[in-house]
Design an enzyme around this catalytic site. Structure first.
Site, PDB file in Angstrom:
ATOM      1  N   PHE A  80       0.978  -1.277  -0.167  1.00  0.00           N
ATOM      2  CA  PHE A  80      -0.156   0.137   0.090  1.00  0.00           C
ATOM      3  C   PHE A  80       0.826   1.249   0.063  1.00  0.00           C
ATOM      4  CE2 PHE A  80      -2.472  -3.501   2.056  1.00  0.00           C
ATOM      5  CZ  PHE A  80      -3.671  -3.383   1.317  1.00  0.00           C
TER       6      PHE A  80
ATOM      7  N   VAL B  69       2.471  -1.601   4.505  1.00  0.00           N
ATOM      8  CA  VAL B  69       2.170  -0.366   4.031  1.00  0.00           C
ATOM      9  C   VAL B  69       3.451   0.505   4.241  1.00  0.00           C
ATOM     10  CG1 VAL B  69       0.800   1.650   5.614  1.00  0.00           C
ATOM     11  CG2 VAL B  69      -0.153  -0.267   5.270  1.00  0.00           C
ATOM     12  N   CYS B  70       3.441   1.367   3.356  1.00  0.00           N
ATOM     13  CA  CYS B  70       4.801   2.261   3.229  1.00  0.00           C
ATOM     14  C   CYS B  70       4.701   3.230   4.605  1.00  0.00           C
ATOM     15  CB  CYS B  70       4.535   3.086   1.964  1.00  0.00           C
ATOM     16  SG  CYS B  70       6.035   4.267   1.531  1.00  0.00           S
ATOM     17  N   ILE B  71       5.930   2.992   5.164  1.00  0.00           N
ATOM     18  CA  ILE B  71       5.968   3.866   6.421  1.00  0.00           C
ATOM     19  C   ILE B  71       6.129   5.246   6.396  1.00  0.00           C
ATOM     20  CG2 ILE B  71       8.364   3.500   6.303  1.00  0.00           C
ATOM     21  CD1 ILE B  71       8.413   3.332   9.436  1.00  0.00           C
TER      22      ILE B  71
ATOM     23  N   ALA C 222       2.510   6.417   5.114  1.00  0.00           N
ATOM     24  CA  ALA C 222       1.724   6.437   6.435  1.00  0.00           C
ATOM     25  C   ALA C 222       1.808   7.467   7.385  1.00  0.00           C
ATOM     26  CB  ALA C 222       1.939   4.940   6.895  1.00  0.00           C
TER      27      ALA C 222
END
Length: 134
Positions: free
Chosen positions: A41, A79-81, A84
């Site tokens: 994501f 999830v891309c840190i 996010a």
């Protein structure tokens, strides 16, 4: 012949059809006997991991659908840190690191960097993007 797929979701659950289409495509891949190496994501797609989303009861809860699909098939939901954090989505560790009172990324989703996307792209037969990358 079975294929190894990586799915990249750029669209948020309420801003486009991307998340729903990616969910349906992922399920179709799995039903056809293919393997999904990772669902990544990115950009507004990180909102799919937000446990605090509260869609109306008559709308599909895409967060819950992704979480259930991940649990059922032991999918790697990443999830891309950076994306996010920009959108206020943090796990327990990141909430502590940034002095936030709570976290909103539940178990079943993992925060990671773009290196996870690069790795997934190198090992997969197909990388399928849903949503725009602008």
């Amino acid at each position: 012949m079975t294929k190894l797929f990586t799915i990249v979701v750029h669209g948020g659950p309420f801003t486009s059809q991307a998340s729903y289409s990616a969910l349906q495509f992922t399920l179709a891949c799995l039903d056809a006997g293919h393997t999904v190496h990772r669902v990544f994501f990115y950009q507004d797609g990180v909102n799919n991991g937000n446990a605090l989303l509260s869609p109306p009861q008559d709308e599909m809860n895409l967060h819950s659908q992704w979480k259930a699909l991940g649990n059922t098939y032991s999918l790697d939901l990443v999830v891309c840190i950076a994306a996010a954090a920009r959108r206020g989505i943090v796990n327990t560790d990141e909430a502590q690191r940034h002095n936030k009172p709570n976290h909103n990324l539940p178990a079943g989703f993992e925060l990671a960097g773009l290196g996870q996307l690069v790795e997934a792209c190198t090992v997969s037969d197909r990388v399928i993007n849903f949503g725009t990358s602008d």
